[in-house]
Motif scaffolding. Structure first.
Motif, PDB file in Angstrom:
ATOM      1  N   GLN A 289       0.896  -1.412   0.225  1.00  0.00           N
ATOM      2  CA  GLN A 289      -0.249  -0.161   0.445  1.00  0.00           C
ATOM      3  C   GLN A 289       0.765   1.249  -0.032  1.00  0.00           C
ATOM      4  OE1 GLN A 289      -3.170  -1.656  -0.732  1.00  0.00           O
ATOM      5  NE2 GLN A 289      -4.282  -0.139   0.455  1.00  0.00           N
ATOM      6  N   SER A 290       2.138   1.365   0.842  1.00  0.00           N
ATOM      7  CA  SER A 290       2.816   2.591   0.780  1.00  0.00           C
ATOM      8  C   SER A 290       4.492   1.859   1.581  1.00  0.00           C
ATOM      9  CB  SER A 290       1.647   3.267   1.971  1.00  0.00           C
ATOM     10  OG  SER A 290       2.069   3.363   2.967  1.00  0.00           O
ATOM     11  N   PHE A 291       5.194   2.821   1.795  1.00  0.00           N
ATOM     12  CA  PHE A 291       6.103   2.539   1.946  1.00  0.00           C
ATOM     13  C   PHE A 291       7.352   3.785   2.681  1.00  0.00           C
ATOM     14  CE2 PHE A 291       6.635   3.205  -2.372  1.00  0.00           C
ATOM     15  CZ  PHE A 291       8.274   3.663  -2.512  1.00  0.00           C
ATOM     16  N   ALA A 292       8.457   3.999   3.652  1.00  0.00           N
ATOM     17  CA  ALA A 292       8.972   5.084   3.378  1.00  0.00           C
ATOM     18  C   ALA A 292      10.450   4.313   3.964  1.00  0.00           C
ATOM     19  CB  ALA A 292       7.868   5.651   4.401  1.00  0.00           C
ATOM     20  N   PHE A 293      11.374   4.854   3.866  1.00  0.00           N
ATOM     21  CA  PHE A 293      12.277   4.863   4.410  1.00  0.00           C
ATOM     22  C   PHE A 293      13.275   5.455   5.801  1.00  0.00           C
ATOM     23  CE2 PHE A 293      13.058   5.237  -0.020  1.00  0.00           C
ATOM     24  CZ  PHE A 293      13.105   3.743  -0.864  1.00  0.00           C
ATOM     25  N   ASP A 294      14.006   4.342   6.730  1.00  0.00           N
ATOM     26  CA  ASP A 294      14.447   5.246   7.483  1.00  0.00           C
ATOM     27  C   ASP A 294      16.099   4.653   7.198  1.00  0.00           C
ATOM     28  OD1 ASP A 294      16.072   5.399  10.048  1.00  0.00           O
ATOM     29  OD2 ASP A 294      15.564   3.497  10.857  1.00  0.00           O
ATOM     30  N   GLU A 295      16.010   6.691   7.344  1.00  0.00           N
ATOM     31  CA  GLU A 295      18.352   6.271   6.493  1.00  0.00           C
ATOM     32  C   GLU A 295      18.763   5.978   7.461  1.00  0.00           C
ATOM     33  OE1 GLU A 295      18.217   7.336   3.566  1.00  0.00           O
ATOM     34  OE2 GLU A 295      16.516   7.525   2.218  1.00  0.00           O
ATOM     35  N   ALA A 296      18.842   6.567   8.312  1.00  0.00           N
ATOM     36  CA  ALA A 296      19.994   6.233   9.856  1.00  0.00           C
ATOM     37  C   ALA A 296      20.146   4.975   9.724  1.00  0.00           C
ATOM     38  CB  ALA A 296      19.388   6.412  11.010  1.00  0.00           C
ATOM     39  N   HIS A 297      19.055   3.574   9.725  1.00  0.00           N
ATOM     40  CA  HIS A 297      19.686   2.159   9.510  1.00  0.00           C
ATOM     41  C   HIS A 297      19.579   1.261   8.434  1.00  0.00           C
ATOM     42  CE1 HIS A 297      18.277   3.884  13.124  1.00  0.00           C
ATOM     43  NE2 HIS A 297      19.173   3.535  14.369  1.00  0.00           N
ATOM     44  N   GLY A 298      18.922   2.384   7.274  1.00  0.00           N
ATOM     45  CA  GLY A 298      18.913   1.495   6.390  1.00  0.00           C
ATOM     46  C   GLY A 298      17.655   0.283   6.404  1.00  0.00           C
ATOM     47  N   HIS A 299      16.615   0.918   6.396  1.00  0.00           N
ATOM     48  CA  HIS A 299      15.769   0.424   6.786  1.00  0.00           C
ATOM     49  C   HIS A 299      14.389   0.302   5.368  1.00  0.00           C
ATOM     50  CE1 HIS A 299      17.231  -1.384  11.103  1.00  0.00           C
ATOM     51  NE2 HIS A 299      17.800  -2.897  10.184  1.00  0.00           N
ATOM     52  N   LEU A 300      13.503  -0.610   5.769  1.00  0.00           N
ATOM     53  CA  LEU A 300      12.592   0.265   4.182  1.00  0.00           C
ATOM     54  C   LEU A 300      11.773  -0.218   4.865  1.00  0.00           C
ATOM     55  CD1 LEU A 300      11.343   0.778   1.276  1.00  0.00           C
ATOM     56  CD2 LEU A 300      11.488  -1.093   0.901  1.00  0.00           C
ATOM     57  N   TYR A 301      10.796   0.325   5.372  1.00  0.00           N
ATOM     58  CA  TYR A 301       9.171   0.255   5.558  1.00  0.00           C
ATOM     59  C   TYR A 301       8.080   0.347   4.959  1.00  0.00           C
ATOM     60  CZ  TYR A 301      11.478   0.473  10.761  1.00  0.00           C
ATOM     61  OH  TYR A 301      11.654   0.085  11.621  1.00  0.00           O
ATOM     62  N   ALA A 302       6.538  -0.744   5.558  1.00  0.00           N
ATOM     63  CA  ALA A 302       6.413  -0.923   4.134  1.00  0.00           C
ATOM     64  C   ALA A 302       4.801  -1.589   4.615  1.00  0.00           C
ATOM     65  CB  ALA A 302       6.620  -1.901   2.965  1.00  0.00           C
ATOM     66  N   LEU A 303       3.884  -0.986   4.140  1.00  0.00           N
ATOM     67  CA  LEU A 303       2.286  -1.578   4.688  1.00  0.00           C
ATOM     68  C   LEU A 303       2.073  -1.859   3.837  1.00  0.00           C
ATOM     69  CD1 LEU A 303       1.091   1.933   6.179  1.00  0.00           C
ATOM     70  CD2 LEU A 303       1.775  -0.333   7.686  1.00  0.00           C
TER      71      LEU A 303
ATOM     72  N   ALA B 219      15.226  13.093  17.428  1.00  0.00           N
ATOM     73  CA  ALA B 219      17.352  13.077  18.285  1.00  0.00           C
ATOM     74  C   ALA B 219      18.042  12.340  19.631  1.00  0.00           C
ATOM     75  CB  ALA B 219      16.931  14.819  18.425  1.00  0.00           C
ATOM     76  N   ASP B 220      17.292  11.675  20.231  1.00  0.00           N
ATOM     77  CA  ASP B 220      17.217  10.806  21.181  1.00  0.00           C
ATOM     78  C   ASP B 220      17.867   9.455  20.531  1.00  0.00           C
ATOM     79  OD1 ASP B 220      14.605   9.369  20.381  1.00  0.00           O
ATOM     80  OD2 ASP B 220      14.127   9.982  22.131  1.00  0.00           O
ATOM     81  N   GLY B 221      17.604   9.260  19.009  1.00  0.00           N
ATOM     82  CA  GLY B 221      17.659   8.326  18.464  1.00  0.00           C
ATOM     83  C   GLY B 221      16.344   7.160  18.126  1.00  0.00           C
ATOM     84  N   THR B 222      15.771   7.497  18.532  1.00  0.00           N
ATOM     85  CA  THR B 222      14.015   6.604  18.346  1.00  0.00           C
ATOM     86  C   THR B 222      14.064   6.416  17.127  1.00  0.00           C
ATOM     87  OG1 THR B 222      13.414   6.930  21.019  1.00  0.00           O
ATOM     88  CG2 THR B 222      11.633   6.075  18.931  1.00  0.00           C
ATOM     89  N   VAL B 223      13.167   5.305  16.769  1.00  0.00           N
ATOM     90  CA  VAL B 223      13.105   5.610  15.330  1.00  0.00           C
ATOM     91  C   VAL B 223      10.932   5.571  15.343  1.00  0.00           C
ATOM     92  CG1 VAL B 223      12.757   4.302  13.082  1.00  0.00           C
ATOM     93  CG2 VAL B 223      15.003   4.084  14.252  1.00  0.00           C
ATOM     94  N   TRP B 224      10.317   6.312  14.895  1.00  0.00           N
ATOM     95  CA  TRP B 224       9.067   6.061  15.307  1.00  0.00           C
ATOM     96  C   TRP B 224       8.097   6.185  13.543  1.00  0.00           C
ATOM     97  CZ3 TRP B 224       7.332   6.635  19.633  1.00  0.00           C
ATOM     98  CH2 TRP B 224       7.382   7.015  20.561  1.00  0.00           C
TER      99      TRP B 224
ATOM    100  N   LEU C 283       7.608  19.071  11.546  1.00  0.00           N
ATOM    101  CA  LEU C 283       7.347  18.364  12.336  1.00  0.00           C
ATOM    102  C   LEU C 283       7.334  18.385  14.174  1.00  0.00           C
ATOM    103  CD1 LEU C 283       6.834  14.681  13.025  1.00  0.00           C
ATOM    104  CD2 LEU C 283       9.565  15.160  12.249  1.00  0.00           C
ATOM    105  N   ASP C 284       8.131  19.369  14.846  1.00  0.00           N
ATOM    106  CA  ASP C 284       8.617  19.571  16.460  1.00  0.00           C
ATOM    107  C   ASP C 284       7.349  19.602  16.421  1.00  0.00           C
ATOM    108  OD1 ASP C 284      11.082  18.014  16.057  1.00  0.00           O
ATOM    109  OD2 ASP C 284      12.195  20.531  15.792  1.00  0.00           O
ATOM    110  N   ALA C 285       6.738  21.352  15.911  1.00  0.00           N
ATOM    111  CA  ALA C 285       4.912  21.724  16.478  1.00  0.00           C
ATOM    112  C   ALA C 285       4.163  20.698  15.865  1.00  0.00           C
ATOM    113  CB  ALA C 285       4.965  22.978  15.096  1.00  0.00           C
TER     114      ALA C 285
END
Length: 288
Positions: free
Chosen positions: A27-41, A85-90, A161-163
């Protein structure tokens, strides 16, 4: 400042006929650039009306690394990844499904094998009175977009995004109508991605001998909107992956590493055993 992708640049194949945990379509996908991961729904089997989804994590070779189930979240129209910033991937997705589509959005962490419901995530409804809320995150500009419907008409609203994380929805960066999707207004929307000052949209249908025959290489279109003006900047038909059987366009995302890529998902294979491929258009220095 991010440069705009030129949609007339030929697409290049990246991933080819890869599998997800379920046999349903991407359906959709997005990248976690920091860890080299592809997330897909993808929709869980039989989950269209209830809004049950399966979230997949893959590496950049398309190898499945894990999955989790999301019960009652939505259709998986779009998603986003936030590297805090704390390393958490959301992971950002739609949530609070009604009639199969999320009426709000949420973020959560990925845990392989876990199941999430609307009761154990914090659901945000930043625009009361709207329906079908669907997020996209731009890590380059640190913004989030929500596609929504107001009185049945699709629009986009963008925030810092922060707001947005702080639940400060009072001062959006932009709000614009969805427009310019496809020359044929009856052709369905298949995903979008925010990147800098532009939104990239995908529309099209699967091959069909009567209405979209394979020999014509499909009816998929990519389009670009300027969020500062709301205007359609460019629209381009794409024949990427035309040799695929079924060939259903599903999902748009931007990969930032090195030269940024505008990526488009294409589904193939038989019902119950769907595969996905990803093609990309490299950035070519178009003015923002």
């Amino acid at each position: 400042m991010t440069e705009r992708f030129d949609l007339s640049v030929p697409a290049v194949r990246w991933l080819w006929k890869k599998s997800l945990h379920e046999g349903t379509v991407l359906q959709s996908f997005a990248f976690d650039e920091a860890h080299g991961h592809l997330y897909a729904l993808q929709l869980a089997p039989g989950g269209a009306e209830s809004g049950d989804l399966c979230l997949n994590r893959l590496d950049y070779e398309g190898t499945l690394l894990g999955h989790m189930h999301l019960q009652g979240f939505g259709h998986g129209v779009s998603m986003g990844v936030q590297n805090a910033a704390d390393g958490t991937v959301w992971i950002w997705t739609e949530a609070a499904a009604e009639n199969g589509y999320g009426q709000g959005v949420t973020r959560f962490r990925f845990f392989d094998g876990a199941t999430r419901t609307g009761e154990d995530v914090a659901i945000r409804k930043p625009m009361p009175g709207t329906t079908n809320n669907q997020p996209s995150v731009c890590t380059a500009s640190q913004r989030i977009a929500i596609r929504y419907r107001l009185d049945g008409r699709p629009r986009y609203r963008i925030w810092d995004l922060d707001a947005f994380v702080a639940r400060d929805y009072a001062d959006p960066v932009a709000d614009l109508a969805q427009t310019g999707l496809h020359p044929d207004p009856a052709i369905p929307f298949q995903g979008y991605a925010l990147y800098g000052d532009h939104l990239y949209q995908l529309a099209g249908t699967a091959y069909d001998e009567a209405t979209n025959p394979p020999e014509e290489h499909g009816n998929a279109y990519l389009s670009c909107l300027d969020i500062r003006t709301g205007e359609l900047v460019q629209r381009q038909r794409t024949e990427a992956g035309h040799s695929l059987d079924h060939r259903e366009p599903e999902g748009v995302a931007v990969r930032h590493g090195g030269t940024p890529w505008l990526c488009m998902g294409l589904v193939s294979g038989a019902a119950g055993a769907r595969r996905f491929s990803v093609y990309h258009k490299p950035q070519s220095g178009q003015p923002s």
